[in-house]
Scaffold this active site. Structure first.
Site, PDB file in Angstrom:
ATOM      1  N   SER A  74       0.839  -1.196   0.000  1.00 53.56           N
ATOM      2  CA  SER A  74       0.000   0.000   0.000  1.00 53.56           C
ATOM      3  C   SER A  74       0.880   1.256   0.000  1.00 53.56           C
ATOM      4  CB  SER A  74      -0.963  -0.035   1.188  1.00 53.56           C
ATOM      5  OG  SER A  74      -1.935   0.973   1.069  1.00 53.56           O
ATOM      6  N   ASP A  86      -9.887  -2.682  -6.242  1.00 48.14           N
ATOM      7  CA  ASP A  86      -9.312  -2.091  -5.029  1.00 48.14           C
ATOM      8  C   ASP A  86      -9.923  -0.715  -4.772  1.00 48.14           C
ATOM      9  OD1 ASP A  86      -7.716  -0.981  -3.021  1.00 48.14           O
ATOM     10  OD2 ASP A  86      -5.846  -1.763  -3.858  1.00 48.14           O
ATOM     11  N   HIS A 101      -8.384  -4.437  -1.217  1.00 45.92           N
ATOM     12  CA  HIS A 101      -7.100  -3.812  -0.868  1.00 45.92           C
ATOM     13  C   HIS A 101      -6.370  -4.690   0.140  1.00 45.92           C
ATOM     14  CE1 HIS A 101      -4.271  -0.503  -0.598  1.00 45.92           C
ATOM     15  NE2 HIS A 101      -4.349  -0.548   0.723  1.00 45.92           N
TER      16      HIS A 101
END
Length: 404
Positions: free
Chosen positions: A205, A331, A360
């Site tokens: 991320s 996502d 995600h």
């Protein structure tokens, strides 16, 4: 007459009972058809066709040529994002890290959590440095899963916890997506401590943004890292932020992250607090926090200016080492239109794998996704085994040298 009425009522009741089963069966059948034909798909692979990296991936990672089977009862992107937090929390054991406190050049401190695969591992054994997400740490479920996976490979795993994560802040500065100064200090420290160790890195991320910004920089061109992996990286921060600001469900993530980031600043000792400290604590969204704190702390005009510098979809062409990237098309932190697939299709050292579902940092698979060998961890295992243990890095360099 009464008997006839009773028979009619009984028949109606029977038909009603059966119709419920018919309706349930029809709905189940429709869902299964939808799942099989619209959900279960092979990942999109964006890399230069017939290039050295695509050949390496095709030969050693058949998992990327197979269908990804998302958890049957959990295909919605927000569910794939949230539910793993609870499932993995119970299914992945606590990792017995050894903690090391690293003092930085400006007086700040951060902690490195290290998992040695086994006793007696030589200092020059392969090492992977992991950069967790925006509010993540070594204790996060995905970090623990990656750590255990690295241990099973016989590879040292080092989780890089950002300032303010696990230990008190020593400076007024925390961290941001495009500042990689702390990571470079960690890298120098690891390189010195484990001299001769083949180094890999994984960014998850926002950690992927930090790693991506580093690898695409002039400093990154000289990096001691041999290969890297990016997981659920929000390539285009503007598009990702727009998605997170879409009500009603995505804004829940937005506000939750903003609250947790405010919590880090709230713990600052009074001498370190910014002049607008009270305004910062009132921020309810990531953009508000970036306007009031992040942009100011790191020298940007505002949040938009910060996002311009943080985004890496337009920098990927500057990366020189082999990088495998894993994203999902649904996502909520990075819609598929923000992923630079066209650029990756022209690159000989980048492969972006995009699953149709996965949320995600989710990628849950199977009916009962409680084991440690989930999709994301299996790809991590096979990639770093290929690159760090099976001479993938050396073969890649040799072919590169020949082409030059």
């Amino acid at each position: 007459m009464d008997c006839l009425m009773e028979w009619v009522e009984s028949l109606i009741h029977t038909l009603n009972s059966h119709s419920k089963w018919y309706i349930a069966s029809a709905i189940t059948s429709c869902y299964m058809l939808y799942y099989l034909f619209e959900v279960v798909k092979k990942p999109i692979l964006a890399t230069k066709p017939k290039g050295k990296f695509s050949e390496l991936i095709e030969k050693n990672m058949p998992i990327l040529k197979e269908n990804f089977w998302p958890t049957l009862w959990c295909i919605e992107p927000r569910a794939q994002t949230i539910i793993p937090l609870f499932v993995r929390k119970r299914s992945i054991p606590v990792v017995p890290y050894k903690r090391e406190i690293l003092t930085l050049k400006d007086g700040g401190e951060l902690c490195l959590d290290i998992l040695e695969p086994k006793e007696g591992l030589p200092s020059n054994a392969p090492t992977i440095i992991a950069i967790p997400g925006i509010t993540g740490s070594s204790r996060t479920d995905y970090s623990r899963g990656l750590a255990w996976t690295a241990q099973s490979l016989g590879i040292r795993f080092i989780a890089f916890n950002q300032r303010g994560s696990g230990i008190p802040l020593k400076t007024a500065r925390t961290y941001c997506a495009c500042n990689y100064e702390d990571f470079m200090e960690v890298l120098d420290h690891v390189k010195t401590k484990y001299e001769g160790s083949l180094l890999g890195a994984v960014g998850i991320s926002m950690g992927g943004l930090i790693l991506g910004n580093y690898l695409s920089s002039p400093e990154g061109a000289k990096t001691p890292i041999s290969c890297a992996m990016l997981i659920s990286v929000p390539w285009n921060v503007h598009i990702g932020m727009k998605s997170l600001e879409t009500p009603p469900l995505n804004t829940v993530f937005n506000r939750r992250i903003a609250t947790r980031l405010c919590g880090i600043i709230k713990k600052m000792d009074p001498p370190l607090r910014p002049d607008n400290y009270d305004d910062i604590l009132k921020c309810e969204t990531i953009r508000d926090l970036d306007n009031n704190y992040t942009a100011r702390a790191f020298g940007y005009k505002d949040a938009n200016d910060y996002y311009d510098h943080a985004t890496i979809h337009d920098k990927i062409h500057k990366v020189t080492l082999p990088v495998l990237c894993l994203n999902s098309a649904d996502d909520p932190f990075q819609p598929v239109e923000g992923i630079p697939l066209d650029v990756a299709n022209k690159m000989d050292n980048i492969c972006i794998a995009v699953t149709s579902r996965g949320g995600h940092i989710g990628f849950m698979e199977g009916i009962c996704p409680t084991n440690k060998e989930q999709y994301m961890f299996r790809i991590f295992y096979k990639y770093f085994k290929t690159m760090l243990l099976e001479d993938g890095v050396n073969n890649f360099k040799k072919e590169d040298d020949v082409s030059i």
